[in-house]
Every structure is written in C-alpha cells, then in structure tokens.
Design a protein around this motif. Structure first.
Motif, short mmCIF file in Angstrom:
data_model
loop_
_atom_site.label_atom_id
_atom_site.label_comp_id
_atom_site.label_asym_id
_atom_site.label_seq_id
_atom_site.Cartn_x
_atom_site.Cartn_y
_atom_site.Cartn_z
N GLY A 176 49.02 41.54 74.10
CA GLY A 176 47.91 41.30 73.16
C GLY A 176 48.28 40.28 72.10
O GLY A 176 49.21 40.48 71.32
N GLU A 199 48.41 37.74 77.04
CA GLU A 199 47.07 37.93 76.48
C GLU A 199 46.01 37.84 77.58
O GLU A 199 46.04 36.96 78.43
N THR A 267 47.07 46.13 71.72
CA THR A 267 45.79 45.86 72.39
C THR A 267 44.63 46.51 71.64
O THR A 267 43.62 46.86 72.23
#
Ligand code: FAD
Ligand code: NAI
Length: 462
Positions: A176, A199, A267
């Motif tokens: 993330g 990502e 996340t």
C-alpha cells in the motif's frame, strides 16, 4: 451512579476534544476509554509516535547527507534504535499525560474500561451502568488487512508493529502506497532498510493531485524507495524470520514475489465498533461498517451521536477534533459546524506534501473553469540554501472570480504553509488577496505568495 449530560465513548482526538469542549460549555461530562492511556490511536500508536520516528530519522539522514557540506564535522552518526524507541515513547507519554491533565482541569470524568451502550441513555463500563442524556460514539478505527494476509505484529506488521520493531529490517516490503506506507517506509529507508512498496493502483497516494503524486514518487525513488505499481498482493507466507509477498500484475496478470524480513500492511483502516452494542440499540452502520449519521452527527437513534474515524470522511485527527467540537456545541444548544471543503491533508515525509480543497482532476471532472499558479521552491532563497529546492506550490483558482479552489504543496514545511491557504479559503479569498499580502523574507511562505502571483500577472522569482 452519576448521571451525565454527555458520555463520550473513546478518548482519541475526536472523543477527548469533544469531552473537553462539552465540559467548557457547562455540560456534566464523562469519557470512556479502554486503553491504559488517553489520546486514542493518534497519540498512542498513530500521529505522534510516527512523527517522532520521522523526525529522528530525518535528522539522521540530514547528518549523513548535508552536514559536511555545511562545515559540520561529526564522527559518523550511529543508529541506536532502542534509544530512538525510548524517545518516541517519551513523546507519546508526555502527550497522553497532557490529555489526562486537561481532563482533570476541565472536570471530565474518565470512566476506565471498554464501554457498551446497553440502552438509550445508558453506557455500561466494567459492569457498572452510567446514565447520560446524550452519548457520543468516538471509538475510532483499526488496521484493515487484505485477503491472504494475516497480521501477526512480528513479521507481518500493521503500523502499530512497525513503530515497535526491535531492529531495522534489512528488507522491508510495504503493501500500500498510501499515507502510512510512505511515512513509515521513509523512516526505515532513512535508517538503512531496502524498502519496496507494492501498490494496487498505477500511482501512489490515491486522491492526491496527479502532478504532485508523480513528483512525490520521483523524489521518493531518488531517496531509495522502490515501487511495484498496478499490482495486487495475493498472499504473504512466513517462516520464523522471513516473509514472501506474492503478487500479480493487474496489467498482464504476471505473477511475482518479493522476499522481506518485515512486511508492513498499510492497506487502510476500518471503523472500530466491536462490542459497542450498536445492534442491540438499533444504531445503523453502513456496509463498510461506518456508523451512519445525519448532517449534525446524529445517528438514527435519538440521543446517540458519532464522530471521527468511525463515521464517513477522511480518517484524520483534525477532522475528528473538529467534529468533536461541533457536536459539543450542538449539544450545548449552539450551532456546531464543520467546513468539510477546507480540511487539509499532510504527509510528513521529506519533503512534506500538503493539500487543501480541490485537485485539478476534480475541477476537470466538475467542468469548472480554473487557472493554475505554480512556483518551484528552486526560486525560493531560503529553500535553496537549506538544500530544499525540490518541489513546488500549486494554487488552483476560479478562472473568472479568482477565488482559491485548492492548493497543493510539495516542499519544505508544506504542512505548515498550507494553513495560510486554509484561512484564505475560509474567508473566500481570491489568489490576488494572498498575492497582495506582504510575506517576510527569507521564508518558505514566500513561495505561497509567488504561486498566488502566478495566478495573476506572474511570479517574480520564476
Ligand atoms: P481514535 O484515535 O482511534 O480513538 C478511539 C479510541 O476509542 C481508542 O483509544 C480506543 O481504545 C477507544 N475505544 C474504542 N472502543 C471503545 C469502547 N467500546 N470503550 C472505550 N473505549 C473505546 N491523522 C492525522 O491527522 N495526522 C497524522 O499525522 C496521522 N498519522 C497517523 C499515523 C498512523 C500510524 C495512524 C495509524 C494513523 C494516523 N492518523 C493521522 C490518523 C489518526 O490517528 C486518526 O484519524 C484519529 O486518531 C481518529 O481519531 P478518533 O478520535 O476518531 O479515534
Ligand atoms: P490509505 O488508504 O492511505 O492507503 C492504502 C493504500 O493501499 C492505497 O493506496 C490502496 O490502493 C493500497 N492497497 C489496497 N489494497 C491493496 C493490495 N491488495 N495490494 C496493494 N495495495 C493495496 O491507508 P493507510 O496508509 O493504511 O492509512 C490509513 C489511514 O490513516 C488513512 O485514511 C490516513 O488518512 C490515516 N493516516 C494519516 C496520516 C497523515 O495524515 N499524515 C498518516 C498515517 C495515516
């Protein structure tokens, strides 16, 4: 059993600020908190400890990159992680104790333990029922993982575990590229970790103005962070000391993997409502688990309100605080208000990134005619002499009225500079108002004025 005007559940920035304001406005107030210390996620395991680690690691990085050039001779600085963690904890302790002091000063009762709403106007803490005319839910949020990834806080950590590592990992994988991933990724990159960020999207920092996001990624790459974009993490497997992150490209479905000593799962976060008794009293929550509220923070049940991370909107401490104050004012018969159009966002990396109002992409989508005033920090004398010339200010203003619609800054002290534009926007100011305001020299703030000048006849130093 005491009877209160208000009982607030949760003493994070939303809850504790609400409690203090309620008491200041003459309401008999209690705040329930289950943690050993007040201040919530923000003060205990969020904003404050992460900023302490960012500060310490930034100074370390500065000492190895620029000290010699400035004529400062020191023997090679060394990292003492246990001492850095002690420093971090001392900043947490002084802030959480500060809230305890403010509770005493304002006569807010701290009901220690986890609270459950057992009926309308009743909160039970550790078997004791307390009555209140109004209840405010301010229970915050907790880390959200993704399918296939189990957080054990040892090898696969959330931000909480990442702020407590006993040694600097050789390889850190971050899942993330949002705020937590980039702030804590930066900390460990500066301390010597090889950091790879995976990502899902094809860009970092979702929701940020695209031009700033691209410049930010370039700068972080220069600092040594590696990015694997447009890629969905499938699973993480672990041994006693290592982890393997398996992922799939969203472009061509190609599979790949990454070995790491520590995996940081960043996340997103989810509202925390477990054990609160919402179902029993009939408080509605959305499919994403957020407590549903009306425009005055009231739930569907009379006398029950909710604020902060547990409701919609950005999960930010200052947004929670503003809602806390507004609810207190509402309960005291005043007109509580939050201007959701002017809530700044800051990422505390080096350089900092800050924004308020609309992005260029949002203005385009809204079909709004706008102009752009930009100014690079390379044209700012103070920034240049401090080795901080990377980055720029971008002001977006209405093409016809010149009213400021948004501002995006990547550069030194961006998180402080942005507030000049927040105040301007609150007053409905035009870019020309900022451009005509005298700014002291030499300051980073001059870059804000220059960007405002660039919305008109042009910046001077560009
Ligand atoms: P919280 O701070 O989560 O507080 C809720 C409190 O309620 C907790 O202490 C919890 O123990 C308590 N609680 C929950 N249920 C009960 C119950 N039933 N009974 C009693 N107590 C209960 N935001 C920023 O604006 N700037 C930053 O720099 C920033 N950095 C961050 C860094 C990290 C690593 C993280 C994780 C978050 C960061 N945030 C930052 C986000 C910020 O921490 C949150 O937006 C903010 O804390 C939300 O405040 P809150 O009052 O809604 O909830
Ligand atoms: P975030 O929402 O900022 O970022 C999460 C990222 O993870 C997104 O970019 C998303 O696309 C990505 N992602 C989701 N699933 C994925 C997958 N399967 N594989 C790869 N990538 C995936 O959430 P984050 O960073 O966890 O922060 C949580 C909250 O904490 C944020 O809402 C933020 O506002 C707050 N916070 C604020 C800070 C600040 O104001 N400086 C600092 C830290 C946190």
């Amino acid at each position: 059993m005491a009877e209160y005007d208000v009982i607030i559940i949760g003493a994070g920035p939303g809850g504790y600020v609400c409690a203090i304001r309620c008491a200041q406005l003459g309401l008999k107030t209690a705040c329930v908190e289950g943690r050993e210390t007040l201040g919530g996620t923000c003060l205990n395991v969020g904003c404050i400890p992460s900023k302490a680690m960012l500060h310490a690691s930034e100074l370390y990085h500065e000492s190895v990159t620029h000290f010699e050039e400035m004529g400062l001779k020191v023997s090679a600085p060394k990292i003492d992680l246990p001492q850095m963690l002690k420093y971090k904890q001392s900043s947490v302790d002084s802030n959480t104790k500060g809230v305890e002091f403010l509770f005493k000063k304002n006569k807010v009762d701290w009901l220690k333990g986890y609270g459950k709403i057992t009926a309308k106007g009743e909160v039970t803490v550790d078997g004791t029922a307390h009555k209140a005319k109004n209840i405010v839910i301010a229970t915050g949020s907790e880390p959200a993982s993704i399918p296939g990834v189990e957080i054990d806080e040892k090898i696969v950590v959330s931000s909480t575990g990442a702020l407590e590592l006993s040694k600097v990992p050789k390889k850190l994988a971050v899942i993330g590229a949002g705020v937590i991933g980039l702030e804590l990724g930066s900390v460990y990159a500066r301390l010597g970790s090889e950091v790879t960020v995976v990502e899902f999207l094809d860009h970092i920092t979702p929701g940020m103005d695209a031009e700033i996001s691209k410049a930010f990624q370039k700068m972080l790459t220069k600092q040594g962070l590696k990015f694997v974009l447009n890629t969905a993490v499938q699973s993480v497997s672990t041994t006693k000391t290592k982890a393997t992150v398996t992922y799939k490209s969203r472009k061509d479905e190609a599979e790949g993997s990454l070995d790491a000593d520590i995996v940081l799962v960043a996340t997103g976060r989810k509202p925390y409502t477990s054990g609160l008794g919402l179902e029993e009293v009939g408080v509605k929550v959305s499919d994403r688990g957020m407590v549903e509220i009306d425009s005055h923070w009231k739930t569907n049940v009379d006398g029950i309100y909710a604020i902060g991370d547990v409701v919609k909107g950005p999960m930010l401490a200052h947004k929670a605080e503003d809602e806390g104050m507004a609810v207190a004012e509402t309960l005291a018969g005043q007109a509580g208000h939050v201007n959701y159009d002017v809530i700044p966002g800051v990422i505390y990396t080096a350089p900092e990134v800050a924004n308020v109002g609309k992005t260029e992409e949002q203005l385009k989508a809204d079909g709004k005619k706008y102009k752009v005033g930009k100014f690079p920090f390379m044209g700012n004398a103070r920034a240049k002499s401090h080795f901080m010339g990377d980055g720029f200010v971008k002001i977006l203003a209405d093409a016809e009225t010149d009213r400021i619609l948004g501002c995006h800054v990547i550069g030194p002290s961006a998180g402080e500079l942005i507030h000049e534009i927040c105040v301007a926007m609150e007053f409905g100011a035009a870019a020309e108002d900022v451009a005509r305001t005298c700014h002291a020299h030499p300051t980073f703030s001059e870059a804000m004025r220059e960007a405002a000048l660039a919305c008109g006849d042009g910046a001077i130093h560009a």
